[in-house]
Write a protein that holds these residues in place. Structure first.
Motif, short mmCIF file in Angstrom:
data_model
loop_
_atom_site.label_atom_id
_atom_site.label_comp_id
_atom_site.label_asym_id
_atom_site.label_seq_id
_atom_site.Cartn_x
_atom_site.Cartn_y
_atom_site.Cartn_z
N ALA A 247 0.82 -1.21 0.00
CA ALA A 247 0.00 0.00 0.00
C ALA A 247 0.86 1.26 0.00
N VAL A 248 1.96 1.24 0.75
CA VAL A 248 2.86 2.40 0.78
C VAL A 248 3.44 2.65 -0.61
N ILE A 249 3.86 1.58 -1.27
CA ILE A 249 4.44 1.72 -2.61
C ILE A 249 3.40 2.25 -3.60
N VAL A 250 2.19 1.69 -3.54
CA VAL A 250 1.13 2.11 -4.46
C VAL A 250 0.74 3.56 -4.19
N LEU A 255 0.70 9.28 -5.71
CA LEU A 255 0.84 10.69 -5.40
C LEU A 255 1.89 11.36 -6.28
N ARG A 256 2.95 10.62 -6.60
CA ARG A 256 4.03 11.20 -7.39
C ARG A 256 3.73 11.21 -8.88
#
Length: 339
Positions: A247-250, A255-256
């Protein structure tokens, strides 16, 4: 992931059988659950193959998968389908092990999906299955569990099977007509090392290592914390960590770059999560009805055989002679490792 260590850890957590009339019924139900476990495990490879061909985001797919698997597990426990007899006393070491296991879980699944793309479902699943040799070696070297003679032979055969399964030949590079005519009949044949697809072999090696690492993590939990802590809750914690990592990676990428999971990715991720949990649950129920020395080799061998058949017939994958020999050696190795 490799189910053996997970299922062995969970099998002592509490049964799910309410009793049967006689052993015949128990065996029949056990065989049905074993068949369902095989179908689910092969289906995981098919989802990875389809996702690769459709260009679905692997990280998002696996993140949704773990969210769905945790949801299914919690729902089954809430409905009374799986008993939890102990709690989970978190210490720094246990928390670190849970985080490490979660990271290895999602990394291993990512590498398996990658291997399915570059080497085919047949070889990716075959290599994942023979990675069971790694926890055997770890048990011998770390916990002083000396293997039997049959298991020792099985470990040697499993290592040989891995090298044969990872033996991938790269497609020959086209030679310009002018170069070919100038070289004439003196052109030498390429060396064996130059024709091996080292990229595919490397990805399969990562698959082998990651599959074994999951089993070693579960073995470490069982040896250090299994007596006082719930296996089910530890596995749920590891699944939750795997979800958070994905989830952090996604989220960061979204966002980027503005790239978010598509609807097909979410749908296939949910399906993968249900199948993923189903493979563990069905295998656990099979081991409660049938002997472990029969269930584990039969499960692994059936998965390899059916994955190879489906890969060749449905996806058009090609197995070289060393690959076919490797599959045969892997089947024999799994039988010996189960003795």
């Amino acid at each position: 992931m490799e189910e053996r260590a997970v299922v062995e850890a969970l099998s002592s957590e509490g049964g799910v059988w309410g009793g049967f009339v006689d052993d015949t019924h128990l065996v029949c139900y056990g065989m049905i659950f074993l068949a369902c476990a095989v179908v689910c495990s092969v289906a995981i490879g098919m989802v990875f193959k389809h996702a690769g061909r459709q260009g679905l985001d692997r990280t998002a797919l696996l993140t949704v998968n773990y969210a769905a698997a945790v949801g299914v597990a919690v729902a089954i426990m809430a409905l009374g389908g799986r008993e939890v007899e102990q709690g989970l006393t978190l210490s720094g070491t246990l928390l670190g092990l849970g985080i490490g296991t979660g990271v290895v879980l999602i990394a291993g699944f990512f590498v398996l999906a990658w291997a399915t793309d570059v080497a085919g479902m047949s070889l990716a699943i075959g290599v994942m299955r023979v990675s069971v040799v790694i926890p055997f070696l770890a048990s011998w070297g770390i916990w002083n569990e000396v293997p039997t003679l049959a298991q020792g032979v099985g470990m040697v055969l499993a290592m040989g099977a891995f090298f044969l399964l990872a033996h991938q030949r790269s497609a020959p590079e086209p030679v310009p007509a002018s170069t070919a005519s100038a070289a004439g009949p003196t052109t030498t044949a390429p060396s064996i090392s130059s024709t091996i697809d080292w990229h595919a072999a490397g990805v399969l090696a990562l698959t082998f290592c990651s599959g074994g690492a999951v089993d070693v993590s579960m073995k470490a939990f069982e040896e250090g914390f299994g007596a006082e802590n719930s296996r089910v809750l530890f596995l749920l914690m590891a699944f939750g960590v795997a979800f958070l990592v994905g989830a952090v990676i996604v989220l960061r990428r979204g966002l980027r770059e503005g790239t978010w999971p598509t609807a097909p990715t979410v749908v296939w991720g949910v399906l993968l999560g249900v199948i993923n949990y189903g493979s563990l649950e069905f295998l656990l129920r099979a081991i409660e009805a049938l002997p472990g020395p029969f269930v584990f080799p039969a499960n692994n061998i059936a998965i390899m055989v059916f994955a190879a058949l489906i890969g060749v017939t449905l996806w058009g994958e090609r197995l070289s002679r060393p690959n076919r020999i490797g599959l045969g050696l892997a089947c024999l190795a799994l039988v010996l490792l189960g003795l």
